[in-house]
Design a protein around this motif. Structure first.
Motif, mmCIF file in Angstrom:
data_model
loop_
_atom_site.group_PDB
_atom_site.id
_atom_site.type_symbol
_atom_site.label_atom_id
_atom_site.label_comp_id
_atom_site.label_asym_id
_atom_site.label_seq_id
_atom_site.Cartn_x
_atom_site.Cartn_y
_atom_site.Cartn_z
ATOM 1 N N LYS A 36 0.818 -1.218 0.000
ATOM 2 C CA LYS A 36 0.000 0.000 0.000
ATOM 3 C C LYS A 36 0.854 1.272 0.000
ATOM 4 N N ALA A 37 1.818 1.374 0.904
ATOM 5 C CA ALA A 37 2.648 2.588 1.002
ATOM 6 C C ALA A 37 3.545 2.769 -0.225
ATOM 7 N N PRO A 38 4.239 1.713 -0.711
ATOM 8 C CA PRO A 38 5.050 1.931 -1.914
ATOM 9 C C PRO A 38 4.199 2.262 -3.142
ATOM 10 N N LYS A 39 2.995 1.694 -3.218
ATOM 11 C CA LYS A 39 2.106 2.007 -4.342
ATOM 12 C C LYS A 39 1.666 3.472 -4.275
ATOM 13 N N ALA A 40 1.387 3.963 -3.062
ATOM 14 C CA ALA A 40 1.007 5.370 -2.891
ATOM 15 C C ALA A 40 2.156 6.292 -3.297
ATOM 16 N N ALA A 41 3.385 5.911 -2.955
ATOM 17 C CA ALA A 41 4.554 6.728 -3.324
ATOM 18 C C ALA A 41 4.749 6.740 -4.839
ATOM 19 N N ALA A 42 4.572 5.599 -5.488
ATOM 20 C CA ALA A 42 4.686 5.542 -6.956
ATOM 21 C C ALA A 42 3.596 6.396 -7.598
ATOM 22 N N SER A 43 2.398 6.356 -7.022
ATOM 23 C CA SER A 43 1.302 7.177 -7.536
ATOM 24 C C SER A 43 1.598 8.666 -7.367
ATOM 25 N N SER A 84 0.568 11.167 -18.928
ATOM 26 C CA SER A 84 -0.672 11.931 -18.786
ATOM 27 C C SER A 84 -1.671 11.252 -17.848
ATOM 28 N N ALA A 85 -1.476 9.953 -17.580
ATOM 29 C CA ALA A 85 -2.378 9.220 -16.679
ATOM 30 C C ALA A 85 -1.686 7.936 -16.232
ATOM 31 N N HIS A 86 -2.213 7.354 -15.167
ATOM 32 C CA HIS A 86 -1.667 6.072 -14.697
ATOM 33 C C HIS A 86 -2.749 5.282 -13.983
ATOM 34 N N ASP A 87 -2.516 3.982 -13.907
ATOM 35 C CA ASP A 87 -3.451 3.089 -13.227
ATOM 36 C C ASP A 87 -2.654 1.916 -12.665
ATOM 37 N N PHE A 88 -2.945 1.567 -11.422
ATOM 38 C CA PHE A 88 -2.263 0.448 -10.777
ATOM 39 C C PHE A 88 -3.187 -0.759 -10.727
#
Length: 136
Positions: A36-43, A84-88
């Motif tokens: 969760k935390a590393p995904k939030a940082a990548a986002s 321009s956009a991203h999705d995990f």
């Protein structure tokens, strides 16, 4: 086959299915929580790039990656093909070896040229998750 044996067999099958389902749900919970935390940082990194906040994104790179990309080089690199956009998707991986926390987070990143998949190598550095390796 007697009625008793049918009940025993169907009960065993039911217990097996419940155990497998519970194990899968447990695995999902563990992987989701640890990434969760590393995904939030990548986002946050991608959101900064999408918003044109190149210096803020640069500050989210780990020390080794900053050594490979100076601020001007990074800015030039991003200017050529800004996201321009991203999705995990679901999941990712997490590791803690000898106190060094790392994670690998996959994302679909949209550029002018189209959408591509990218794996972000994350490192917990100075208490914060940072993007390492190839930034995108």
């Amino acid at each position: 086959m007697s009625k008793t044996w049918k009940i025993i067999i169907f009960s065993a099958i039911g217990a097996f299915v419940l155990c497998c389902g519970g194990g899968a749900a447990g695995l999902f919970f563990i992987v989701d929580k640890s990434t969760k935390a590393p995904k939030a940082a990548a986002s946050d990194f991608l959101t900064a790039l999408e918003g044109g906040k190149i210096q803020a994104a640069y500050d989210m790179l780990c020390t080794d990656t900053q050594a490979n990309y100076g601020p001007e080089t990074f800015e030039t690199f991003v200017a050529k093909n800004p996201p321009s956009a991203h999705d995990f998707g679901w999941g990712g991986s997490y590791s803690n070896e000898n106190g060094t926390e790392t994670a690998s987070i996959s994302a679909d990143v949209t550029f002018k040229s189209g959408k591509t998949s990218h794996s972000f190598e994350m490192l917990k550095e100075g208490g914060a998750w940072k993007v390492c390796g190839d930034p995108y």
